[in-house]
Design an enzyme around this catalytic site. Structure first.
Site, PDB file in Angstrom:
ATOM      1  N   LYS A  54      -6.186  -7.008  13.644  1.00 30.70           N
ATOM      2  CA  LYS A  54      -6.574  -5.960  12.579  1.00 30.70           C
ATOM      3  C   LYS A  54      -7.756  -5.152  13.017  1.00 30.70           C
ATOM      4  O   LYS A  54      -7.822  -3.842  12.902  1.00 30.70           O
ATOM      5  CB  LYS A  54      -6.827  -6.509  11.043  1.00 30.70           C
ATOM      6  CG  LYS A  54      -5.575  -6.771  10.284  1.00 30.70           C
ATOM      7  CD  LYS A  54      -5.638  -7.896   9.260  1.00 30.70           C
ATOM      8  CE  LYS A  54      -4.291  -8.349   8.645  1.00 30.70           C
ATOM      9  NZ  LYS A  54      -4.469  -9.117   7.466  1.00 30.70           N
ATOM     10  N   GLN A  98      -9.196 -12.023   4.262  1.00 30.96           N
ATOM     11  CA  GLN A  98      -7.975 -12.658   4.733  1.00 30.96           C
ATOM     12  C   GLN A  98      -7.773 -13.887   4.003  1.00 30.96           C
ATOM     13  O   GLN A  98      -8.497 -14.684   3.673  1.00 30.96           O
ATOM     14  CB  GLN A  98      -8.512 -13.001   6.252  1.00 30.96           C
ATOM     15  CG  GLN A  98      -7.260 -13.571   7.087  1.00 30.96           C
ATOM     16  CD  GLN A  98      -6.053 -12.557   6.936  1.00 30.96           C
ATOM     17  OE1 GLN A  98      -6.120 -11.186   7.413  1.00 30.96           O
ATOM     18  NE2 GLN A  98      -4.722 -13.118   7.020  1.00 30.96           N
ATOM     19  N   ASP A 121      -5.224  -3.944   0.703  1.00 33.27           N
ATOM     20  CA  ASP A 121      -4.255  -4.935   0.759  1.00 33.27           C
ATOM     21  C   ASP A 121      -3.318  -4.704  -0.549  1.00 33.27           C
ATOM     22  O   ASP A 121      -2.091  -5.316  -0.502  1.00 33.27           O
ATOM     23  CB  ASP A 121      -4.470  -6.532   0.723  1.00 33.27           C
ATOM     24  CG  ASP A 121      -4.470  -6.974   2.201  1.00 33.27           C
ATOM     25  OD1 ASP A 121      -3.872  -6.281   3.198  1.00 33.27           O
ATOM     26  OD2 ASP A 121      -5.424  -7.790   2.626  1.00 33.27           O
TER      27      ASP A 121
END
Ligand code: NAD
Length: 291
Positions: A54, A98, A121
């Protein structure tokens, strides 16, 4: 006739190019590159690889990544403090924590603490609620990648029968709202669905997101259907999806492979969401993010 294979790598590359142009244009208004904070907690090797990819993708399009890697023993309180700091930071437009998090951390509470305007997200209740209500907001990356793949293949959801296999908060549920928003007729299947093959056969757009190798076979696919395989399953034969690719491609009109289909889209959409988040924060004009 064998199905057209939808090339997720190519579509993801075009999304990255688009984001790269937006980043260049946004510099004038922002006076800095858009920023993504990445938070990696613990020693899960897969998570470390995902976060590294990422950050590399951010570099490639000119988004600045701010990486935080607190030790695996960080307390809930300390992690909440870090999220609070990132929420307040002017340079940070998006925050990615994450998952999974170590067991001493309540992941739900961490997600709930994210500023919804920076929720790249799309995991907060605010983001999910906006999506469910058909309001603009930040959308989870994998489902929005699926929509981008459909568009790239020229598939028009309006009026179409769409069947989703899987109802997770990360993939299946957001897809319900996205496909409804695109005026499809949406059916959702899950582990308690009585006759999965029968429901799948109705689909003009079939999306498999169950995490079960070879769950979708040729007999379950309508002739000419578009089949999107979100499944990512590590098996002795390597990485496979939820769809039996070789047989289904003889029936479907278009199909995504695994790997090389939905997978590459997820990071590309994270980059797009980071620019979009700058718009949500009011530091960037919306005109830019839609170009
Ligand atoms: P999950 O385990 O949270 O949800 C799976 C869903 O599938 C559940 O709703 C369950 O009811 C349903 N299901 C399970 N077995 C079923 C069966 N036999 N019949 C019908 N429905 C069934 O998984 P998730 O997080 O939604 O992920 C789904 C898959 O997508 C996984 O393989 C995951 O690795 C993959 N994934 C890929 C990406 C990507 O970037 N490509 C991103 C997220 C998830």
């Amino acid at each position: 006739m064998a199905a057209t294979v939808i090339d997720g790598k190519a579509v993801a590359a075009s999304v990255r190019e688009r984001v790269s142009r937006q980043v260049k244009e946004s510099m004038e208004q922002l006076g800095r590159p858009p920023g993504l904070a990445t938070v990696l907690v613990g020693e899960d090797p897969a998570s470390a690889i995902y976060v590294r990819r990422k950050r590399e993708a951010c570099d490639e399009v000119g988004i600045r990544s701010y990486h935080h890697e607190p030790g695996a023993s960080i307390s809930q309180e300390e992690l909440l403090d870090l999220v609070g700091e990132l929420n307040e930071s002017d340079e940070v437009d998006g925050i990615l924590v994450q998952l999974p998090l170590p067991e001493q951390i309540d992941a739900e509470a961490i997600v709930a603490a994210l500023d919804p305007a920076k929720d790249v997200d799309g995991l907060t209740a605010t983001s999910a609620g906006r999506l469910a209500r058909g309001e603009p907001g930040l959308v989870p990356c994998t489902p929005s990648g699926v929509m981008e793949l459909l568009a790239s293949a020229g598939v028009e959801p309006e009026g179409a029968e769409a069947v989703i296999v899987g109802r997770s908060n990360l993939v299946g549920r957001p897809l319900i709202s996205l496909l409804l928003g695109a005026n499809a007729t949406v059916t959702v299947c899950h582990s308690r669905t009585r006759d999965l093959p029968e429901v799948c056969r109705r689909a003009e757009i079939l999306i498999a997101a169950a995490g079960r190798p070879a769950l979708v076979t040729a007999e379950m696919v309508r002739e000419g259907a578009t089949v999107i395989d979100v499944g990512t399953n590590r098996t002795d034969d390597g990485l496979v999806g939820d769809v039996e690719f070789d047989s289904v491609k003889e029936v479907a009109g278009a199909i995504t492979p695994v790997p090389g289909g939905v997978g590459p889209m997820t990071i590309a959409m994270l980059l797009a969401n980071t620019v979009q988040a700058a718009v949500w924060r009011g530091v960037l004009e919306s005109r830019l993010a839609s170009t």
